[in-house]
Design a protein around this motif. Structure first.
Motif, PDB file in Angstrom:
ATOM      1  N   ILE A 113     -28.403   0.473  21.728  1.00  0.00           N
ATOM      2  CA  ILE A 113     -29.807   0.874  21.615  1.00  0.00           C
ATOM      3  C   ILE A 113     -30.410   0.449  20.278  1.00  0.00           C
ATOM      4  N   LYS A 114     -31.598  -0.144  20.368  1.00  0.00           N
ATOM      5  CA  LYS A 114     -32.395  -0.468  19.182  1.00  0.00           C
ATOM      6  C   LYS A 114     -33.726   0.265  19.308  1.00  0.00           C
ATOM      7  N   PHE A 115     -34.035   1.068  18.320  1.00  0.00           N
ATOM      8  CA  PHE A 115     -35.229   1.901  18.374  1.00  0.00           C
ATOM      9  C   PHE A 115     -36.458   1.130  17.896  1.00  0.00           C
ATOM     10  N   PRO A 116     -37.663   1.527  18.402  1.00  0.00           N
ATOM     11  CA  PRO A 116     -37.931   2.639  19.317  1.00  0.00           C
ATOM     12  C   PRO A 116     -37.597   2.275  20.764  1.00  0.00           C
ATOM     13  N   VAL A 117     -37.366   3.322  21.571  1.00  0.00           N
ATOM     14  CA  VAL A 117     -37.106   3.137  22.994  1.00  0.00           C
ATOM     15  C   VAL A 117     -38.050   4.044  23.778  1.00  0.00           C
ATOM     16  N   PHE A 118     -38.096   3.810  25.081  1.00  0.00           N
ATOM     17  CA  PHE A 118     -38.935   4.628  25.959  1.00  0.00           C
ATOM     18  C   PHE A 118     -38.058   5.252  27.024  1.00  0.00           C
ATOM     19  N   LEU A 119     -38.147   6.578  27.160  1.00  0.00           N
ATOM     20  CA  LEU A 119     -37.375   7.315  28.159  1.00  0.00           C
ATOM     21  C   LEU A 119     -38.279   7.706  29.315  1.00  0.00           C
ATOM     22  N   LYS A 120     -37.798   7.485  30.526  1.00  0.00           N
ATOM     23  CA  LYS A 120     -38.531   7.940  31.703  1.00  0.00           C
ATOM     24  C   LYS A 120     -37.529   8.371  32.775  1.00  0.00           C
ATOM     25  N   PRO A 121     -37.891   9.362  33.591  1.00  0.00           N
ATOM     26  CA  PRO A 121     -36.974   9.829  34.631  1.00  0.00           C
ATOM     27  C   PRO A 121     -36.741   8.756  35.699  1.00  0.00           C
ATOM     28  N   THR A 130     -41.753  11.816  30.044  1.00  0.00           N
ATOM     29  CA  THR A 130     -41.557  10.478  29.478  1.00  0.00           C
ATOM     30  C   THR A 130     -41.771  10.560  27.972  1.00  0.00           C
ATOM     31  N   PHE A 131     -40.981   9.785  27.216  1.00  0.00           N
ATOM     32  CA  PHE A 131     -41.012   9.922  25.759  1.00  0.00           C
ATOM     33  C   PHE A 131     -40.856   8.572  25.069  1.00  0.00           C
ATOM     34  N   LYS A 132     -41.623   8.396  23.986  1.00  0.00           N
ATOM     35  CA  LYS A 132     -41.340   7.323  23.039  1.00  0.00           C
ATOM     36  C   LYS A 132     -40.395   7.908  22.003  1.00  0.00           C
ATOM     37  N   VAL A 133     -39.226   7.302  21.846  1.00  0.00           N
ATOM     38  CA  VAL A 133     -38.179   7.859  20.988  1.00  0.00           C
ATOM     39  C   VAL A 133     -37.950   6.926  19.805  1.00  0.00           C
ATOM     40  N   LYS A 134     -38.022   7.501  18.594  1.00  0.00           N
ATOM     41  CA  LYS A 134     -37.981   6.673  17.385  1.00  0.00           C
ATOM     42  C   LYS A 134     -36.614   6.612  16.724  1.00  0.00           C
ATOM     43  N   ASN A 135     -35.720   7.564  17.039  1.00  0.00           N
ATOM     44  CA  ASN A 135     -34.418   7.577  16.368  1.00  0.00           C
ATOM     45  C   ASN A 135     -33.370   8.308  17.208  1.00  0.00           C
ATOM     46  N   LYS A 136     -32.111   8.242  16.766  1.00  0.00           N
ATOM     47  CA  LYS A 136     -31.008   8.839  17.516  1.00  0.00           C
ATOM     48  C   LYS A 136     -31.098  10.355  17.579  1.00  0.00           C
ATOM     49  N   LYS A 137     -31.571  10.979  16.517  1.00  0.00           N
ATOM     50  CA  LYS A 137     -31.686  12.440  16.495  1.00  0.00           C
ATOM     51  C   LYS A 137     -32.621  12.917  17.600  1.00  0.00           C
ATOM     52  N   ASN A 140     -30.959  12.253  21.080  1.00  0.00           N
ATOM     53  CA  ASN A 140     -29.929  13.234  21.410  1.00  0.00           C
ATOM     54  C   ASN A 140     -30.540  14.573  21.813  1.00  0.00           C
ATOM     55  N   PHE A 141     -31.598  14.978  21.122  1.00  0.00           N
ATOM     56  CA  PHE A 141     -32.258  16.245  21.442  1.00  0.00           C
ATOM     57  C   PHE A 141     -32.794  16.235  22.873  1.00  0.00           C
ATOM     58  N   ILE A 142     -33.448  15.139  23.258  1.00  0.00           N
ATOM     59  CA  ILE A 142     -34.030  15.037  24.608  1.00  0.00           C
ATOM     60  C   ILE A 142     -32.929  15.022  25.662  1.00  0.00           C
ATOM     61  N   LEU A 143     -31.891  14.223  25.440  1.00  0.00           N
ATOM     62  CA  LEU A 143     -30.810  14.111  26.421  1.00  0.00           C
ATOM     63  C   LEU A 143     -30.050  15.427  26.588  1.00  0.00           C
ATOM     64  N   GLU A 144     -29.982  16.213  25.505  1.00  0.00           N
ATOM     65  CA  GLU A 144     -29.257  17.485  25.566  1.00  0.00           C
ATOM     66  C   GLU A 144     -30.087  18.617  26.162  1.00  0.00           C
ATOM     67  N   ASN A 145     -31.418  18.499  26.113  1.00  0.00           N
ATOM     68  CA  ASN A 145     -32.269  19.618  26.509  1.00  0.00           C
ATOM     69  C   ASN A 145     -33.057  19.393  27.799  1.00  0.00           C
ATOM     70  N   PHE A 146     -32.960  18.216  28.359  1.00  0.00           N
ATOM     71  CA  PHE A 146     -33.624  17.944  29.622  1.00  0.00           C
ATOM     72  C   PHE A 146     -32.579  17.551  30.663  1.00  0.00           C
ATOM     73  N   TYR A 155     -38.989  -0.095  24.003  1.00  0.00           N
ATOM     74  CA  TYR A 155     -40.402   0.294  23.935  1.00  0.00           C
ATOM     75  C   TYR A 155     -41.253  -0.961  23.849  1.00  0.00           C
ATOM     76  N   ILE A 156     -42.252  -1.067  24.714  1.00  0.00           N
ATOM     77  CA  ILE A 156     -43.102  -2.247  24.794  1.00  0.00           C
ATOM     78  C   ILE A 156     -44.455  -1.958  24.146  1.00  0.00           C
ATOM     79  N   ASP A 157     -44.784  -2.728  23.130  1.00  0.00           N
ATOM     80  CA  ASP A 157     -46.077  -2.582  22.460  1.00  0.00           C
ATOM     81  C   ASP A 157     -47.007  -3.710  22.913  1.00  0.00           C
ATOM     82  N   LYS A 158     -47.356  -3.662  24.186  1.00  0.00           N
ATOM     83  CA  LYS A 158     -48.262  -4.650  24.780  1.00  0.00           C
ATOM     84  C   LYS A 158     -49.292  -3.917  25.622  1.00  0.00           C
ATOM     85  N   LYS A 159     -50.321  -4.624  26.043  1.00  0.00           N
ATOM     86  CA  LYS A 159     -51.319  -4.012  26.910  1.00  0.00           C
ATOM     87  C   LYS A 159     -50.703  -3.686  28.264  1.00  0.00           C
TER      88      LYS A 159
END
Length: 234
Positions: A113-121, A130-137, A140-146, A155-159
Protein backbone atom coordinates in the motif's frame (compact mmCIF):
# COMPACT_ATOMS: atom_id res chain seq x y z
CA UNK A 1 -58.98 6.50 -20.70
CA UNK A 2 -56.57 3.58 -20.83
CA UNK A 3 -53.96 3.32 -18.07
CA UNK A 4 -50.51 4.11 -19.48
CA UNK A 5 -48.19 4.39 -16.47
CA UNK A 6 -48.44 2.19 -13.39
CA UNK A 7 -46.18 2.45 -10.34
CA UNK A 8 -45.48 -0.42 -7.93
CA UNK A 9 -43.97 0.26 -4.51
CA UNK A 10 -43.96 -1.15 -1.00
CA UNK A 11 -45.31 2.11 0.49
CA UNK A 12 -48.00 4.55 -0.58
CA UNK A 13 -46.15 7.79 0.20
CA UNK A 14 -43.66 7.70 -2.70
CA UNK A 15 -43.50 10.92 -4.78
CA UNK A 16 -43.52 9.01 -8.10
CA UNK A 17 -47.00 7.72 -7.31
CA UNK A 18 -48.33 11.25 -7.75
CA UNK A 19 -47.23 11.21 -11.40
CA UNK A 20 -48.61 7.83 -12.39
CA UNK A 21 -52.00 6.91 -13.81
CA UNK A 22 -52.35 4.23 -11.15
CA UNK A 23 -50.25 3.16 -8.15
CA UNK A 24 -50.30 -0.21 -6.40
CA UNK A 25 -48.68 -1.52 -3.21
CA UNK A 26 -46.62 -4.65 -3.89
CA UNK A 27 -44.54 -7.10 -1.82
CA UNK A 28 -40.89 -6.34 -1.17
CA UNK A 29 -38.40 -8.08 -3.46
CA UNK A 30 -37.22 -10.14 -0.47
CA UNK A 31 -40.73 -11.56 -0.03
CA UNK A 32 -41.57 -15.07 -1.25
CA UNK A 33 -44.72 -13.59 -2.76
CA UNK A 34 -42.87 -11.12 -5.01
CA UNK A 35 -42.49 -13.32 -8.09
CA UNK A 36 -46.06 -14.60 -8.17
CA UNK A 37 -47.40 -11.09 -7.49
CA UNK A 38 -45.42 -9.54 -10.37
CA UNK A 39 -46.44 -12.23 -12.86
CA UNK A 40 -50.13 -12.01 -11.90
CA UNK A 41 -49.99 -8.21 -11.96
CA UNK A 42 -48.56 -8.22 -15.49
CA UNK A 43 -51.16 -10.72 -16.73
CA UNK A 44 -54.12 -8.93 -15.11
CA UNK A 45 -53.07 -5.50 -16.37
CA UNK A 46 -51.70 -6.57 -19.78
CA UNK A 47 -48.34 -4.98 -18.98
CA UNK A 48 -46.05 -4.76 -22.01
CA UNK A 49 -42.94 -3.26 -20.35
CA UNK A 50 -41.68 -3.40 -16.77
CA UNK A 51 -38.51 -1.87 -15.32
CA UNK A 52 -37.06 -0.94 -11.94
CA UNK A 53 -35.39 2.27 -10.74
CA UNK A 54 -33.88 0.53 -7.70
CA UNK A 55 -30.61 -1.42 -7.99
CA UNK A 56 -31.60 -3.94 -5.33
CA UNK A 57 -34.62 -5.04 -7.39
CA UNK A 58 -32.69 -5.79 -10.55
CA UNK A 59 -31.33 -9.23 -9.65
CA UNK A 60 -34.82 -10.47 -8.70
CA UNK A 61 -36.36 -9.01 -11.85
CA UNK A 62 -33.61 -10.46 -14.04
CA UNK A 63 -34.29 -13.96 -12.68
CA UNK A 64 -37.92 -13.86 -13.87
CA UNK A 65 -37.42 -11.91 -17.12
CA UNK A 66 -37.91 -15.02 -19.29
CA UNK A 67 -41.05 -16.06 -17.39
CA UNK A 68 -42.36 -12.53 -17.98
CA UNK A 69 -41.49 -12.77 -21.66
CA UNK A 70 -43.60 -15.93 -21.94
CA UNK A 71 -46.69 -13.95 -20.84
CA UNK A 72 -45.97 -11.03 -23.19
CA UNK A 73 -44.18 -8.70 -20.76
CA UNK A 74 -40.71 -7.37 -21.56
CA UNK A 75 -38.45 -6.67 -18.57
CA UNK A 76 -35.92 -3.92 -19.22
CA UNK A 77 -33.05 -5.54 -17.34
CA UNK A 78 -29.78 -7.30 -18.14
CA UNK A 79 -29.25 -10.99 -17.41
CA UNK A 80 -28.61 -11.98 -13.79
CA UNK A 81 -24.89 -12.73 -14.30
CA UNK A 82 -24.38 -9.14 -15.54
CA UNK A 83 -26.29 -7.72 -12.56
CA UNK A 84 -24.11 -9.76 -10.17
CA UNK A 85 -20.92 -8.34 -11.72
CA UNK A 86 -22.17 -4.77 -11.46
CA UNK A 87 -23.43 -5.19 -7.88
CA UNK A 88 -20.16 -6.65 -6.56
CA UNK A 89 -17.13 -4.34 -6.87
CA UNK A 90 -14.70 -7.28 -6.56
CA UNK A 91 -16.36 -9.00 -9.51
CA UNK A 92 -16.53 -5.74 -11.47
CA UNK A 93 -12.81 -5.06 -10.95
CA UNK A 94 -12.00 -8.64 -11.99
CA UNK A 95 -14.16 -8.27 -15.11
CA UNK A 96 -12.43 -5.02 -16.06
CA UNK A 97 -8.93 -6.47 -15.65
CA UNK A 98 -9.79 -9.58 -17.68
CA UNK A 99 -11.25 -7.46 -20.50
CA UNK A 100 -8.57 -4.74 -20.67
CA UNK A 101 -10.51 -1.91 -19.02
CA UNK A 102 -8.60 0.44 -16.73
CA UNK A 103 -9.48 0.67 -13.03
CA UNK A 104 -7.75 2.40 -10.09
CA UNK A 105 -4.99 0.13 -8.76
CA UNK A 106 -6.31 -2.37 -6.21
CA UNK A 107 -3.98 -3.28 -3.34
CA UNK A 108 -4.13 -7.01 -2.66
CA UNK A 109 -1.27 -6.98 -0.16
CA UNK A 110 -1.15 -4.78 2.93
CA UNK A 111 2.61 -4.41 2.46
CA UNK A 112 2.26 -2.89 -1.03
CA UNK A 113 0.00 0.00 0.00
CA UNK A 114 1.09 3.52 -0.91
CA UNK A 115 -0.92 6.30 0.68
CA UNK A 116 -3.31 7.96 0.18
CA UNK A 117 -5.76 5.17 -0.64
CA UNK A 118 -9.52 4.95 -1.05
CA UNK A 119 -11.62 2.40 0.84
CA UNK A 120 -15.03 1.31 -0.38
CA UNK A 121 -17.26 -1.65 0.52
CA UNK A 122 -17.36 -4.64 -1.81
CA UNK A 123 -21.14 -4.19 -1.99
CA UNK A 124 -22.50 -0.73 -1.34
CA UNK A 125 -24.05 2.43 -2.75
CA UNK A 126 -24.46 6.13 -2.05
CA UNK A 127 -20.82 6.48 -0.86
CA UNK A 128 -21.79 4.91 2.49
CA UNK A 129 -18.70 3.81 4.47
CA UNK A 130 -16.22 5.06 1.88
CA UNK A 131 -13.03 6.75 3.05
CA UNK A 132 -9.98 8.59 1.80
CA UNK A 133 -7.20 7.19 3.98
CA UNK A 134 -3.95 9.10 4.46
CA UNK A 135 -1.88 6.77 6.66
CA UNK A 136 -1.61 3.32 8.25
CA UNK A 137 -2.99 4.45 11.61
CA UNK A 138 -6.21 5.63 10.00
CA UNK A 139 -6.38 2.51 7.82
CA UNK A 140 -6.00 0.18 10.81
CA UNK A 141 -8.67 2.06 12.76
CA UNK A 142 -11.22 1.69 9.93
CA UNK A 143 -10.43 -1.98 9.30
CA UNK A 144 -10.71 -2.77 13.02
CA UNK A 145 -13.94 -0.86 13.65
CA UNK A 146 -16.01 -1.53 10.55
CA UNK A 147 -17.37 -4.93 9.54
CA UNK A 148 -17.39 -4.13 5.82
CA UNK A 149 -15.48 -6.23 3.30
CA UNK A 150 -13.42 -3.33 1.97
CA UNK A 151 -11.65 -2.85 -1.34
CA UNK A 152 -8.45 -0.80 -1.00
CA UNK A 153 -7.62 1.22 -4.11
CA UNK A 154 -5.17 3.91 -5.08
CA UNK A 155 -6.69 7.33 -4.42
CA UNK A 156 -7.40 9.05 -7.74
CA UNK A 157 -7.07 12.83 -7.93
CA UNK A 158 -8.80 13.29 -11.28
CA UNK A 159 -12.16 14.56 -12.44
CA UNK A 160 -15.01 12.13 -11.86
CA UNK A 161 -17.62 11.53 -14.54
CA UNK A 162 -21.01 9.88 -14.75
CA UNK A 163 -22.20 8.55 -18.10
CA UNK A 164 -25.89 8.07 -18.83
CA UNK A 165 -26.05 5.18 -21.29
CA UNK A 166 -29.13 3.64 -22.86
CA UNK A 167 -29.19 0.35 -24.80
CA UNK A 168 -31.93 -1.54 -26.60
CA UNK A 169 -33.11 -5.01 -25.63
CA UNK A 170 -30.32 -6.62 -27.67
CA UNK A 171 -27.61 -4.58 -25.95
CA UNK A 172 -27.09 -2.15 -28.83
CA UNK A 173 -26.11 1.27 -27.46
CA UNK A 174 -28.57 4.01 -28.45
CA UNK A 175 -27.28 7.02 -26.52
CA UNK A 176 -24.27 7.99 -24.39
CA UNK A 177 -24.20 11.27 -22.43
CA UNK A 178 -21.13 11.97 -20.25
CA UNK A 179 -21.41 14.56 -17.49
CA UNK A 180 -18.88 15.95 -15.07
CA UNK A 181 -19.80 15.48 -11.39
CA UNK A 182 -19.51 19.01 -9.96
CA UNK A 183 -21.38 18.45 -6.69
CA UNK A 184 -22.42 15.16 -5.08
CA UNK A 185 -24.81 14.64 -2.17
CA UNK A 186 -24.93 11.27 -0.43
CA UNK A 187 -22.92 9.73 -3.26
CA UNK A 188 -25.41 10.91 -5.89
CA UNK A 189 -24.63 13.50 -8.57
CA UNK A 190 -26.48 16.69 -7.54
CA UNK A 191 -24.95 19.23 -9.94
CA UNK A 192 -23.34 18.14 -13.20
CA UNK A 193 -22.34 19.47 -16.60
CA UNK A 194 -22.86 17.42 -19.75
CA UNK A 195 -20.16 17.48 -22.40
CA UNK A 196 -18.97 15.57 -25.44
CA UNK A 197 -15.79 13.50 -25.05
CA UNK A 198 -14.94 10.89 -27.67
CA UNK A 199 -12.62 8.86 -25.42
CA UNK A 200 -15.20 8.50 -22.64
CA UNK A 201 -18.01 7.82 -25.13
CA UNK A 202 -16.02 5.16 -26.99
CA UNK A 203 -14.90 3.43 -23.77
CA UNK A 204 -18.47 3.54 -22.43
CA UNK A 205 -19.76 1.83 -25.56
CA UNK A 206 -16.97 -0.78 -25.38
CA UNK A 207 -17.75 -1.52 -21.71
CA UNK A 208 -21.49 -1.70 -22.37
CA UNK A 209 -21.02 -4.07 -25.32
CA UNK A 210 -18.73 -6.34 -23.32
CA UNK A 211 -21.13 -6.49 -20.37
CA UNK A 212 -24.22 -6.58 -22.64
CA UNK A 213 -26.02 -3.86 -20.69
CA UNK A 214 -29.76 -3.43 -21.28
CA UNK A 215 -31.89 -0.29 -20.88
CA UNK A 216 -30.91 2.69 -18.73
CA UNK A 217 -27.52 2.56 -16.99
CA UNK A 218 -25.16 4.97 -15.24
CA UNK A 219 -21.42 4.35 -15.56
CA UNK A 220 -18.88 6.07 -13.32
CA UNK A 221 -15.23 6.75 -14.06
CA UNK A 222 -12.21 8.98 -13.56
CA UNK A 223 -10.41 10.48 -16.52
CA UNK A 224 -7.57 12.93 -17.14
CA UNK A 225 -8.18 13.03 -20.89
CA UNK A 226 -5.69 10.27 -21.73
CA UNK A 227 -7.24 7.21 -20.08
CA UNK A 228 -10.56 6.23 -18.50
CA UNK A 229 -10.49 4.40 -15.15
CA UNK A 230 -13.78 2.71 -14.31
CA UNK A 231 -15.33 2.75 -10.82
CA UNK A 232 -18.70 1.05 -11.23
CA UNK A 233 -21.85 0.53 -13.29
CA UNK A 234 -25.34 1.08 -11.89
Amino acid sequence: GNIERMILDVESNRPAMLFSDKSIICPHTSSEEYESFIIKFCIDNKIKLIFSCRDEDLIKLSKIKYKLKSIGTTAMVADSDVIKICNDKHLFNKFCIENNFNIPKVYESYMDIKFPVFLKPKIGKGSLNTFKVKNKKMLNFILENFEEDFIIQRYIDKKEYTIDLFSDFNGNVISVVPRERILTVGGESYIGKTFKNKLIIDESIRLSNKLNLIGHNTLQCFSDGDIVEWIEVN
